[in-house]
Design an enzyme around this catalytic site. Structure first.
Site, mmCIF file in Angstrom:
data_model
loop_
_atom_site.group_PDB
_atom_site.id
_atom_site.type_symbol
_atom_site.label_atom_id
_atom_site.label_comp_id
_atom_site.label_asym_id
_atom_site.label_seq_id
_atom_site.Cartn_x
_atom_site.Cartn_y
_atom_site.Cartn_z
ATOM 1 N N ASP A 99 0.824 -1.207 0.000
ATOM 2 C CA ASP A 99 0.000 0.000 0.000
ATOM 3 C C ASP A 99 0.858 1.257 0.000
ATOM 4 O O ASP A 99 0.636 2.187 -0.750
ATOM 5 C CB ASP A 99 -0.987 0.015 1.184
ATOM 6 C CG ASP A 99 -0.315 -0.160 2.551
ATOM 7 O OD1 ASP A 99 0.907 -0.439 2.613
ATOM 8 O OD2 ASP A 99 -1.014 -0.021 3.574
ATOM 9 N N ASP A 102 6.835 3.889 3.690
ATOM 10 C CA ASP A 102 7.001 5.042 4.579
ATOM 11 C C ASP A 102 8.460 5.032 5.046
ATOM 12 O O ASP A 102 9.321 5.646 4.421
ATOM 13 C CB ASP A 102 5.984 4.857 5.718
ATOM 14 C CG ASP A 102 5.991 5.951 6.761
ATOM 15 O OD1 ASP A 102 6.309 7.097 6.427
ATOM 16 O OD2 ASP A 102 5.668 5.663 7.923
HETATM 17 P P1 5GP Z 1 6.970 1.344 6.595
HETATM 18 O O1 5GP Z 1 7.232 2.420 7.609
HETATM 19 O O2 5GP Z 1 7.489 0.040 7.109
HETATM 20 O O3 5GP Z 1 7.494 1.702 5.235
HETATM 21 O O4 5GP Z 1 5.419 1.249 6.447
HETATM 22 C C1 5GP Z 1 4.737 0.182 6.980
HETATM 23 C C2 5GP Z 1 3.268 0.310 6.993
HETATM 24 O O5 5GP Z 1 2.887 1.453 7.734
HETATM 25 C C3 5GP Z 1 2.556 0.464 5.671
HETATM 26 O O6 5GP Z 1 2.395 -0.739 4.985
HETATM 27 C C4 5GP Z 1 1.224 1.033 6.154
HETATM 28 O O7 5GP Z 1 0.374 -0.021 6.558
HETATM 29 C C5 5GP Z 1 1.632 1.866 7.351
HETATM 30 N N1 5GP Z 1 1.689 3.284 7.000
HETATM 31 C C6 5GP Z 1 2.770 4.038 6.732
HETATM 32 N N2 5GP Z 1 2.429 5.318 6.442
HETATM 33 C C7 5GP Z 1 1.079 5.349 6.532
HETATM 34 C C8 5GP Z 1 0.094 6.380 6.335
HETATM 35 O O8 5GP Z 1 0.371 7.544 6.004
HETATM 36 N N3 5GP Z 1 -1.199 6.003 6.521
HETATM 37 C C9 5GP Z 1 -1.577 4.755 6.889
HETATM 38 N N4 5GP Z 1 -2.878 4.519 7.021
HETATM 39 N N5 5GP Z 1 -0.690 3.772 7.057
HETATM 40 C C10 5GP Z 1 0.620 4.062 6.884
#
Ligand code: 5GP
Length: 176
Positions: A99, A102
């Protein structure tokens, strides 16, 4: 959830158009082998469903789950596998569908996890990408939209389980 103020940032029509473009690129760069499309639950479910229907390749559908957020809006920094694949990907071309990237921790964790299963290749697609939030280098082959470092919901992405059903992406204006 009525107290949250949402500002739409990506419209439904923009999403549809961009997905067609990504699907075309994925279809064009295929090796000709069956593709295993791996969706990362739960956030990718709408992107996954719309993207795979635009890809003109023979395909097996599977899912995995990873968690780093819990119910909060800040990443814990530790990623756990919550659901593993049910299909063997050994020797197969895999398309990992996320999705949002981040910090990059989840995508990197899942790429490493998939690599232990000896696939022929792993291509990655993420609906959203927040380049300024990256904590470690993370290469993504196909990105839907680059966004600012804001918390967003909609089109699969949630806040405490809410808003996944929205057909557009919105920034949450008053998180705290
Ligand atoms: P990472 O920090 O490991 O790249 O992101 C992991 C997960 O954090 C994503 O798959 C998502 O589920 C959640 N996430 C990160 N940023 C956002 C955001 O802005 N909104 C939402 N709803 N989830 C987020």
């Amino acid at each position: 959830m009525e107290h949250l103020k949402l500002s739409p940032i990506i419209a439904e029509e923009q999403i549809k158009k961009r997905i067609k473009e990504i699907a075309k690129d994925i279809t064009k760069s295929s090796s000709g082998k069956t593709l295993v499309a791996v969706g990362v639950l739960k956030g990718s479910f709408l992107f996954y469903a719309d993207l795979i229907r635009e890809i003109g390749l023979d395909m097996i559908c599977d899912f995995c789950g990873a968690s780093s957020y819990g119910d909060d809006s800040k990443s814990s920094g530790e990623v756990h596998l919550t659901l593993d694949l049910q299909t063997s990907i050994t020797g197969k071309d895999v398309l990992l569908i996320e999705d949002i990237v981040d910090t990059g921790l989840t995508m990197n964790f899942l790429k490493k996890h998939l690599a232990t299963k000896n696939p022929a290749s792993v291509t990655t697609a993420s609906f959203l990408f927040k380049p300024s939030a990256l904590k470690e280098e993370c290469s993504i082959d196909h990105v839907g939209f680059e966004i600012e470092n804001d918390f967003v919901v909609g089109y699969g992405l949630d806040y405490q389980g809410h808003f996944r059903q929205l057909p557009y992406v919105a920034r949450v204006e008053n998180m705290n």
